[in-house]
Design an enzyme around this catalytic site. Structure first.
Site, PDB file in Angstrom:
ATOM      1  N   ASP A 462       0.558  -1.176  -0.476  1.00 24.97           N
ATOM      2  CA  ASP A 462      -0.291  -0.493   0.118  1.00 24.97           C
ATOM      3  C   ASP A 462       0.566   1.274   0.178  1.00 24.97           C
ATOM      4  O   ASP A 462       1.636   1.071   1.265  1.00 24.97           O
ATOM      5  CB  ASP A 462      -0.820  -0.138   1.453  1.00 24.97           C
ATOM      6  CG  ASP A 462      -2.086   0.892   1.473  1.00 24.97           C
ATOM      7  OD1 ASP A 462      -2.963   1.314   0.355  1.00 24.97           O
ATOM      8  OD2 ASP A 462      -1.436   2.213   2.182  1.00 24.97           O
ATOM      9  N   ASN A 470      -1.323  13.336  -6.634  1.00 26.05           N
ATOM     10  CA  ASN A 470      -2.688  13.445  -7.517  1.00 26.05           C
ATOM     11  C   ASN A 470      -3.047  14.552  -7.111  1.00 26.05           C
ATOM     12  O   ASN A 470      -3.680  15.373  -7.599  1.00 26.05           O
ATOM     13  CB  ASN A 470      -3.587  12.468  -6.326  1.00 26.05           C
ATOM     14  CG  ASN A 470      -3.838  10.984  -7.556  1.00 26.05           C
ATOM     15  OD1 ASN A 470      -3.123  11.323  -9.158  1.00 26.05           O
ATOM     16  ND2 ASN A 470      -4.736   9.715  -7.266  1.00 26.05           N
ATOM     17  N   HIS A 475      -4.206  13.733 -11.549  1.00 27.13           N
ATOM     18  CA  HIS A 475      -4.305  12.455 -12.149  1.00 27.13           C
ATOM     19  C   HIS A 475      -3.817  12.032 -12.692  1.00 27.13           C
ATOM     20  O   HIS A 475      -3.022  10.741 -12.928  1.00 27.13           O
ATOM     21  CB  HIS A 475      -5.850  11.932 -12.099  1.00 27.13           C
ATOM     22  CG  HIS A 475      -7.090  12.254 -10.746  1.00 27.13           C
ATOM     23  ND1 HIS A 475      -6.670  11.794  -9.865  1.00 27.13           N
ATOM     24  CD2 HIS A 475      -7.297  12.862 -10.830  1.00 27.13           C
ATOM     25  CE1 HIS A 475      -8.087  11.617  -8.789  1.00 27.13           C
ATOM     26  NE2 HIS A 475      -8.637  13.163  -9.305  1.00 27.13           N
ATOM     27  N   ASP A 479      -1.441   8.894 -12.650  1.00 32.04           N
ATOM     28  CA  ASP A 479      -1.443   6.856 -13.292  1.00 32.04           C
ATOM     29  C   ASP A 479      -0.363   7.022 -13.385  1.00 32.04           C
ATOM     30  O   ASP A 479       0.327   5.749 -14.056  1.00 32.04           O
ATOM     31  CB  ASP A 479      -2.420   7.707 -14.601  1.00 32.04           C
ATOM     32  CG  ASP A 479      -4.086   7.821 -13.862  1.00 32.04           C
ATOM     33  OD1 ASP A 479      -4.454   7.354 -12.889  1.00 32.04           O
ATOM     34  OD2 ASP A 479      -4.358   8.870 -14.792  1.00 32.04           O
ATOM     35  N   ASP A 505      -4.277   2.358  -4.780  1.00 29.84           N
ATOM     36  CA  ASP A 505      -2.876   2.552  -4.896  1.00 29.84           C
ATOM     37  C   ASP A 505      -2.679   1.382  -4.126  1.00 29.84           C
ATOM     38  O   ASP A 505      -1.050   1.222  -3.535  1.00 29.84           O
ATOM     39  CB  ASP A 505      -1.999   3.336  -4.350  1.00 29.84           C
ATOM     40  CG  ASP A 505      -2.990   3.807  -2.415  1.00 29.84           C
ATOM     41  OD1 ASP A 505      -3.405   2.760  -1.841  1.00 29.84           O
ATOM     42  OD2 ASP A 505      -2.401   4.449  -1.954  1.00 29.84           O
TER      43      ASP A 505
END
Length: 600
Positions: A462, A470, A475, A479, A505
């Site tokens: 994680d 972000n 975004h 990405d 994530d």
């Protein structure tokens, strides 16, 4: 395409003209009788490998009522009604035809055979031979379709009669011939040994054709049992009907299948051709797939099949003349229609239709040649005896190639569908952003991997410090980071391991047959350092880290769901203590993790 249309139109016009000219006077009668003439010159029997052709040497007399007796046709008053035409003799319709042949052998004790070229003459009786003084040397010999096969004097397929000529001299033979359909009836004179040799050659040819059709029949049956496709069932039906048609036309059906049934002997000549036409229409519909691709063409093929069934009913009801004429017309027009339909579908892009086009031309040509002979346009005897066999054999050979092409076409379509299904399945189990396995794919792969012997590990990762990327850069940057981390995990994993993105994530590494704990510790540490390395995005050097939880099978669970739950507990502990990595065996479970995994 224009050439095909012009060719079909030309053949149809020529056939229509031939049919009209042939039927203007009812049955095809010889020229009108000349004034009273002396007895025709005698024929000297001569041996030859093909027999002695008697065209132009046989006198004929028409008996429309069928009531004349032998004495009446031999009487001097009937002399003016006899004629000796030079063209081949044909019988057909209700008219009875009398033939007269004068023989003048040069040697004593000659045994000769008088053979008619057709197996489908309804009623034939031979009278004689008569000596010069008018005495009969043998009783009459009667045969034909209306009699059992045993009535044939020599047990041959074609109507053949024995002539014993005891000494040199002049002998006269009379034949009374009746046929329901137009048939060639010019006899041939054979020496017994010559006919035996010729029959061996003909039987060898017939055997090759029969063997090929039987092979096609069983191959079609095997293909139908394998694929359960009606296309192969129709091909088998067509091959079987063609085989029965040839057996009937060649006289072998009467000889071997129903030698004691005159009804079947006579009716098989029109029944089996009608069945062949029905099967041909059914095969064309299945092969060309006209039901889906060309409904208008499909209606034409259905009409041909219905007409052929009607012809079959006519034949079984006893209307053999009408049934034979219907079969001829359906065969000729149907072959032309099938060729035209196949050409049009080929032009539309259905490539297997070219094979069917070639296959339909062969029977069309053979049927046309046979009809032209029956109608008096052609006098080539070979085409009468063998054209249908050659046409059907060539058609079956070409259509077997067509079936192969159709099978390859279906296989290509199935391969395309399989590849498309694989792509869809892959897409359904793949994360569209990173190209890694998604949650669904992980569930599918783990089912078999976790059943293998040995220890397996689930590594749950994680990301930390990902949300600010972000929020600050958008975004698109987020990405980019996720895709780059997915590539790093994929590059530094074994080929048999599975790297998956569960969403957001969160990543998972499923390690099959994982190493012992010290080596596994080192592997996980390398993964953590790999994720900690900076990521260059435009002018930014972005950094993230990961909290990692590890669960080992079978100690922490044997199924993916239980292993993920244990890894989630461990990852929760690592995140709480900020030490990066924790194993489920070392993580206390006093509080539930906030991100407990729930798999579908």
């Amino acid at each position: 395409m224009r050439l095909v249309l012009l060719w079909a139109a030309g053949v149809l016009l020529a056939s229509a003209w031939a049919a009209g000219s042939a039927r203007e006077g009812g049955a095809l009668a010889p020229p009108a009788a000349a004034p009273e003439q002396p007895m025709q010159a005698g024929v000297v029997p001569v041996r030859g490998p093909g027999g002695l052709a008697l065209q132009g040497q046989v006198a004929v007399l028409a008996d429309p009522t069928g009531l004349l007796t032998l004495d009446e046709v031999r009487a001097a008053s009937a002399a003016a009604r006899w004629s000796t035409p030079n063209q081949p003799l044909r019988a057909g319709g209700p008219t009875v035809w009398w033939q007269r042949l004068v023989l003048q052998p040069q040697q004593a004790h000659g045994r000769w055979l008088l053979a008619l070229p057709s197996t489908a003459l309804r009623d034939v009786t031979l009278f004689g031979p008569f000596a010069a003084d008018g005495s009969a040397l043998a009783p009459p010999q009667a045969s034909g379709l209306i009699r059992p096969f045993a009535s044939r004097p020599l047990g041959l397929e074609r109507l053949t009669f024995v002539l014993d000529l005891p000494e040199p001299g002049t002998y006269t033979v009379y034949l009374r011939v009746q046929s329901s359909i137009v048939q060639h009836m010019t006899p041939t004179l054979w020496h017994a040994s010559d006919l035996h040799l010729a029959r061996q050659h003909q039987r060898l040819f017939d055997g090759v054709v029969y063997g090929a059709l039987v092979a096609f029949l069983f191959a079609a049956l095997a293909l139908w049992l394998s694929f359960r496709d009606t296309l192969f069932a129709w091909f088998g039906a067509m091959s079987g009907a063609a085989l029965l048609t040839l057996l009937s036309f060649n006289g072998h059906a009467a000889q071997y299948l129903w030698p004691h049934s005159p009804w079947w002997i006579e009716h098989s000549y029109v029944s089996f051709p009608a069945l062949w036409l029905v099967a041909s229409a059914g095969f064309a519909r299945a092969f060309l797939n006209t039901r889906q691709t060309a409904p208008a063409f499909d209606a034409v093929l259905l009409l041909l099949a219905v007409l052929a069934l009607g012809s079959l009913c006519l034949g079984l009801a006893g209307w053999t003349v009408w049934a034979h004429g219907a079969n001829e017309l359906i065969a000729l027009l149907g072959s032309a229609a099938l060729a035209l339909i196949a050409a049009l579908l080929w032009r539309r892009g259905f490539t297997p239709a070219r094979w069917y086009l070639l296959g339909s031309l062969a029977p069309f040509a053979s049927v046309a040649a046979l009809l032209l002979f029956n109608w008096g346009v052609s006098d080539w005897l070979f085409m009468q005896h063998n054209s249908l066999e050659l046409g059907l054999l060539l058609q079956s050979l070409v259509l077997s190639g067509a079936l192969s092409a159709r099978i390859r076409h279906v296989q290509r379509q199935n391969a395309l569908l399989a590849r498309r299904a694989d792509r869809l399945a892959t897409a359904a189990s793949t994360d569209s952003l990173t190209g890694l396995t998604n949650r669904r794919g992980l569930v599918e792969v783990s089912a078999s991997l976790l059943r293998r012997p040995g220890q397996h590990a689930v590594v749950l990762l994680d990301l930390d410090r990902f949300k600010p990327i972000n929020d600050q850069l958008g975004h698109e940057a987020g990405d980019f980071v996720l895709a780059e981390l997915g590539r790093r995990l994929q590059r530094h994993s074994r080929t048999r391991d599975v790297v998956a993105r569960l969403g957001g994530d969160e990543f998972v590494l499923l390690i099959g047959q994982c190493p012992a704990r010290p080596e596994l510790d080192a592997l996980v540490e390398r993964l953590r350092e790999l994720l900690d390395a900076p990521i260059h995005y435009r002018e930014h050097a972005l950094r993230v880290s990961a909290s990692i939880g590890v669960a080992i099978s079978p100690d922490d669970g044997v199924e993916l769901q239980s292993l993920l739950r244990a890894a989630d507990w461990a990852m929760y502990g690592a995140k709480q203590q900020r030490n990066g990595v924790r194993f489920a065996a070392d993580a206390p479970r006093t509080e539930p993790p906030t991100g407990l995994m729930q798999m579908p």
